[in-house]
Design an enzyme around this catalytic site. Structure first.
Site, PDB file in Angstrom:
ATOM      1  N   SER A  60       9.068 -29.794  31.818  1.00 20.95           N
ATOM      2  CA  SER A  60       9.121 -31.066  31.117  1.00 20.95           C
ATOM      3  C   SER A  60       8.620 -30.923  29.676  1.00 20.95           C
ATOM      4  O   SER A  60       9.187 -30.149  28.906  1.00 20.95           O
ATOM      5  CB  SER A  60       8.320 -32.109  31.893  1.00 20.95           C
ATOM      6  OG  SER A  60       8.574 -33.406  31.406  1.00 20.95           O
TER       7      SER A  60
ATOM      8  N   ASP B 215      13.532 -28.329  33.785  1.00 21.70           N
ATOM      9  CA  ASP B 215      13.905 -29.712  33.485  1.00 21.70           C
ATOM     10  C   ASP B 215      13.202 -30.199  32.216  1.00 21.70           C
ATOM     11  O   ASP B 215      12.357 -31.111  32.254  1.00 21.70           O
ATOM     12  CB  ASP B 215      13.582 -30.632  34.665  1.00 21.70           C
ATOM     13  CG  ASP B 215      14.552 -31.807  34.754  1.00 21.70           C
ATOM     14  OD1 ASP B 215      15.756 -31.606  34.543  1.00 21.70           O
ATOM     15  OD2 ASP B 215      14.093 -32.936  35.039  1.00 21.70           O
TER      16      ASP B 215
ATOM     17  N   ARG C  56      13.254 -29.148  19.352  1.00 17.95           N
ATOM     18  CA  ARG C  56      13.411 -29.183  20.811  1.00 17.95           C
ATOM     19  C   ARG C  56      13.736 -27.785  21.309  1.00 17.95           C
ATOM     20  O   ARG C  56      14.157 -26.915  20.531  1.00 17.95           O
ATOM     21  CB  ARG C  56      14.516 -30.156  21.221  1.00 17.95           C
ATOM     22  CG  ARG C  56      15.844 -29.868  20.549  1.00 17.95           C
ATOM     23  CD  ARG C  56      16.986 -30.693  21.108  1.00 17.95           C
ATOM     24  NE  ARG C  56      18.155 -30.653  20.246  1.00 17.95           N
ATOM     25  CZ  ARG C  56      18.996 -29.619  20.158  1.00 17.95           C
ATOM     26  NH1 ARG C  56      18.791 -28.533  20.888  1.00 17.95           N
ATOM     27  NH2 ARG C  56      20.027 -29.666  19.337  1.00 17.95           N
TER      28      ARG C  56
ATOM     29  N   ASP D 270      15.205 -20.106  20.493  1.00 15.79           N
ATOM     30  CA  ASP D 270      13.766 -19.928  20.674  1.00 15.79           C
ATOM     31  C   ASP D 270      13.394 -18.624  21.369  1.00 15.79           C
ATOM     32  O   ASP D 270      12.215 -18.257  21.413  1.00 15.79           O
ATOM     33  CB  ASP D 270      13.183 -21.104  21.462  1.00 15.79           C
ATOM     34  CG  ASP D 270      13.262 -22.399  20.680  1.00 15.79           C
ATOM     35  OD1 ASP D 270      13.141 -22.349  19.433  1.00 15.79           O
ATOM     36  OD2 ASP D 270      13.462 -23.463  21.291  1.00 15.79           O
TER      37      ASP D 270
ATOM     38  N   HIS E 145      12.598 -34.656  39.102  1.00 16.68           N
ATOM     39  CA  HIS E 145      12.099 -33.981  37.895  1.00 16.68           C
ATOM     40  C   HIS E 145      11.256 -32.761  38.263  1.00 16.68           C
ATOM     41  O   HIS E 145      11.307 -31.721  37.599  1.00 16.68           O
ATOM     42  CB  HIS E 145      11.265 -34.980  37.088  1.00 16.68           C
ATOM     43  CG  HIS E 145      10.924 -34.546  35.702  1.00 16.68           C
ATOM     44  ND1 HIS E 145      11.804 -33.883  34.864  1.00 16.68           N
ATOM     45  CD2 HIS E 145       9.764 -34.698  34.978  1.00 16.68           C
ATOM     46  CE1 HIS E 145      11.212 -33.651  33.698  1.00 16.68           C
ATOM     47  NE2 HIS E 145       9.973 -34.129  33.749  1.00 16.68           N
TER      48      HIS E 145
END
Length: 283
Positions: free
Chosen positions: A120, A144, A160, A165, A214
């Site tokens: 998350s 997720d 984000r 990355d 989630h």
């Protein structure tokens, strides 16, 4: 509370390390420079004591010769207002990047030996850590990754988790379009049971179903370390996958995912297959 006033601790096995403020060397007699490094962190209103994170850590330590570090940023993540922890992921990611750079200098290892894993908001933390690290990081796994304030509203790639990355970014989607990413942002994006709620085993009112879904990404990932059973297939949609149109080019989801994997992958977990069989038996 200002970001600079918040503490950040990391734990290697059961030993606490401080992140060097000046990028200086790490002081630990437990780090083995010959072993790869796994770094794991949590999300909003959580800590590194959460069950799924402890399970992933323990599964790694019981099955592999790895250095395992868990990052605890719970002092920030505990804020009941989601906005502040979400905006603080950049700050926490920079601190993690400092840690990685210190490990490199202390033990003469490279980012090719480093794998960052986050759930998350923790996935966003690890994306920033990879972006700010002085060295290319081998892999970032997003469990997720948080959607609000990252994908909705849609933010630039520098704000984000996305494929630049790390050398390999793999993402597991289980609550897509609600708490987690709806779209594909990694080199390989995995969509178990379609990648959206409700995931198998998640019942009750809608908020409970979404919260459970989630967290399923963490559960699947932890299991993948000890049971290599999540076979996924490249496909252009979940509908085509369900219709049996995508049966070639399989790869594994989770820890054993191939760094050569590219694109969107779909699969059913065993629970969902059992549920489908039960539905057929009821007809």
């Amino acid at each position: 509370m200002k970001a600079g006033e918040c503490s950040l601790e990391v734990h290697i096995s059961v030993y606490t390390l401080d992140v060097p403020e000046d990028g200086g060397p790490i002081n630990s007699s437990y780090y083995n420079a010959n072993n790869n490094l796994k770094v794991i962190t949590h999300g909003w209103i959580s800590s590194d004591k959460t069950e799924w994170l402890q399970n992933i850590r323990d599964n790694y330590l019981q099955t592999h010769d790895y250095n395992v570090i868990t990052v605890d940023w719970s002092e920030i993540a505990a804020n009941p207002s989601y906005v502040w922890p979400a905006l603080s992921t950049r700050y926490v990611g920079k601190r993690v990047a400092k840690l990685l750079d210190s490990i490199k200098k202390t033990y003469n290892v490279t980012g090719r030996n480093m794998h960052l894993i986050g759930h998350s908001l923790g996935a966003q933390v690890m994306g920033y850590a990879g972006m700010f690290s002085e060295q290319p990081i081998s892999r970032v796994t997003g469990l997720d990754p948080a959607r609000p304030l990252f994908e909705f509203p849609y933010m630039p790639s520098s704000c984000r988790l996305e494929k630049s990355d790390a050398e390999f970014v793999d993402i597991i989607h289980t609550c897509g379009g609600v708490y987690g990413y709806r779209m594909s942002h990694g080199h390989a994006d995995f969509y178990p049971n379609g990648g959206r709620p409700a995931q198998p085993g998640c019942d009750g009112p809608r908020p409970m179903i979404q919260g459970c879904s989630h967290g399923k990404a963490c559960e699947y990932y932890g299991e993948s370390i000890v049971a290599n059973r999540f076979t996924a297939y490249p496909c252009d949609s979940y509908k085509n996958f369900q219709e049996g149109k995508c049966k070639n080019g399989s790869t594994k989801m989770g820890d054993p995912a191939s760094p050569e994997s590219r694109g969107d992958y779909y699969l059913h977990t065993e629970d969902s297959q059992e549920n489908e069989q039960n539905d057929e038996n009821c007809n």
